[in-house]
Design a protein around this motif. Sequence first.
Motif, short mmCIF file in Angstrom:
data_model
loop_
_atom_site.label_atom_id
_atom_site.label_comp_id
_atom_site.label_asym_id
_atom_site.label_seq_id
_atom_site.Cartn_x
_atom_site.Cartn_y
_atom_site.Cartn_z
N LEU A 1 -0.68 15.13 0.10
CA LEU A 1 -0.48 13.83 0.74
C LEU A 1 -1.18 13.74 2.08
N LEU B 1 -1.73 9.13 -7.48
CA LEU B 1 -1.73 9.32 -6.04
C LEU B 1 -3.06 8.84 -5.43
N THR C 1 0.83 -1.20 0.00
CA THR C 1 0.00 0.00 0.00
C THR C 1 0.87 1.25 0.00
N VAL D 1 1.29 4.74 -2.75
CA VAL D 1 1.42 6.18 -2.48
C VAL D 1 2.79 6.67 -2.92
N GLY E 1 -4.16 11.49 3.06
CA GLY E 1 -4.09 10.54 4.17
C GLY E 1 -5.31 10.68 5.07
N GLY F 1 -3.15 5.24 -4.99
CA GLY F 1 -2.40 4.86 -3.80
C GLY F 1 -3.18 5.12 -2.53
N VAL F 2 -3.84 6.26 -2.51
CA VAL F 2 -4.60 6.63 -1.32
C VAL F 2 -5.77 5.69 -1.08
N GLY G 1 4.88 8.78 1.12
CA GLY G 1 4.94 9.91 0.20
C GLY G 1 6.24 10.67 0.32
N VAL H 1 -4.51 2.79 0.58
CA VAL H 1 -4.33 3.00 2.02
C VAL H 1 -5.66 2.84 2.75
N THR I 1 0.62 7.32 4.73
CA THR I 1 0.73 8.05 3.47
C THR I 1 1.89 9.04 3.51
#
Lengths: 237, 423
Positions: free
Chosen positions: B396, B297, B24, B28, B400, B300-301, B348, B304, B344
């Motif tokens: 970021l 991004l 994960t 990010v 998050g 990626g988030v 990041g 998360v 994150t």
Amino acid sequence: MIQIENLHKSYVMGHNSLHVLKGLELGIEAGEFVSIMGSSGSGKSTLLNILGILDDYDQGTYYLGGKLIQGLNETKAALTRNEMIGFIFQSFNLISFKNAMENVALPLYYQKISRKKRNQIALEYLDRLGLKEWAHHLPSELSGGQKQRVAIARALISQPRIILADEPTGALDSTTSFEVMDILKEINDQGKTVIIVTHEHDIAAMTKKIIRLKDGVIEEVIKNGDLQLFKDRVRTE
Amino acid sequence: MFDIDRWNEIWNALAKNKVRSLLTAFGVFWGIFMLIVMAGSGKGLQNGVSEGIAKFAANSAFFWAEQTSEPYKGFKRGRNWHMDWEDLQYLKDKVPEIEYITPKNFTGRFGNGSNVIRGKKNGTFNVKGDYPDYVKIDPATVLKGRWINDLDIRDKRKVCVIGEKVFESLFEPKEDPLGQYLKISGVYYQVVGLIRAETQININGRTEESISLPFSTMLQTYNMGNQVHFLAITAKKGVPVSVVEDKVKEFIKKKHSIAPTDMQALNSVNIEKEFKQMSGLFLGIQILTWIVGIGTLMAGVIGVSNIMLVIIKERTKEIGVQRAIGATPRVIIGQIMLESVVLTTVAGYIGLSMGVGLLELVNRIIESAPTKSGDRAFFAHPEVSLTVAVSALVVLIIAGLFAGMIPASRAIQIKPIDALREE
């Protein structure tokens, strides 16, 4: 300490509604040592949840220490629990990645007490329960009896007025069960109200008052004087 | 916030699912890495191009003659015509907005052979007829000697100014070219200057491969009469080039009997317009970079968020216990949000550092590579500004928080009683 009048509670499951508590009346004085018994489905777990402010009720009134407990939001409920009630669970419910001391200190963490201070207090409580040298062990390194003692220390650390124990000996052998009961009795002797839910007669017989539930109402209350009779009856049963 | 227990919890929650946490975090990491690398590369391209053209007079326009496309005043369409030297003074009089006006002529390269000879050496180069003012439009560094001056024009001197490549092919490395003679298409010229172009804009061949003669000399030597192949004009300060461009076209057409509606006969390039288009292009690249970067991004988030949900599910009982012993919803939400933000931000930040590191590496390689003038790639100083880095970091942290929001709300929906109920 606890004053319950005409308590009703139903669970709605789909289209069916299950009426669990049907107008229950209950009074428990400060300093009492009470056990709640009953077969499964009698409503004892539901009652315990309501007593512990883990669940709301539909109808009636519940006074805890003179304060009406009704429709509290989660934050208030959590604060009241933290302040008034110490919980002891059958499966201990210790947090696996925290050591004994940190587990005991957890309620104080929610009271925003500094780490140093709360760990110190936690050590005192562990010492009282004879677990000082186990303070830095993880729950997985402790025996069942030790875990329950850690849980008792955790229940006591916030100095609650009531200890609610849900089958505290359910996962323990009889020797350790009696040890745990001795501890609870000691706590009661120090003036705390202790309420345990159990289905074991011999455990219940060690308390000073037994409340038997059946079908959502109190069937029978056996008080101090009659306990010997109950004990005899248990033996014959 | 800085209670060690809290960090302990975060560490334990993430460490329990090492592989999943890492994968994960990689999502990010990759998102921010790509964002930085793309933003930096876009900037590098922009820097490269800007450096190549920056010194070129942005307020300039160029004109050259083509065949007419419309019949006019008795002339048929498809007529070949040319501008002439007199047009310069004519335009100066008619269009006061002109700052500089210079002609530029070219000779064709004769055949495939060499057109420039010096002793035993020879080469094929562009030969241009230039005006003193031309370096005010397309600046050049004079390495040796001088640029063409007014006397050269007046006296039609047989002198020339050469570019670096010309010097390299016709001279020994340490030789002084000044005062030497080159034979260009059969005629000898004395070298009076060596120049290096400061821009990457080339008109009829690159400057370093070109030889400039005085404009007047070229007219005479190559029998060009007074015709002008190419006209460069800059506008005075505050005057849009397009205004000058339109006026010049109008007067030239009038003077040379070309239909005012003939769009083809006098061709032109407006550098101002080109620059504007270019900056539009770079804006486009930047926008695209952010869209793609933020998209990556986001993926990626969402990852998360997903892992946080899994963690919540696995910790249902633990959260239930915590709530039973007095954890308020706020504590629980804070905990989960913080976990998400930490995951994150750490991932990041690593992505950010590595992205910046990569750009720096590329920059060093470009700078250390031996560059001959004119060989510069259209890519220089890839970099991300502090603003970009900071906004990426802010994005970021916000991301998050967003990622933690769903799991956190899920966690407080868990009733302690449900969590504690024995299975």
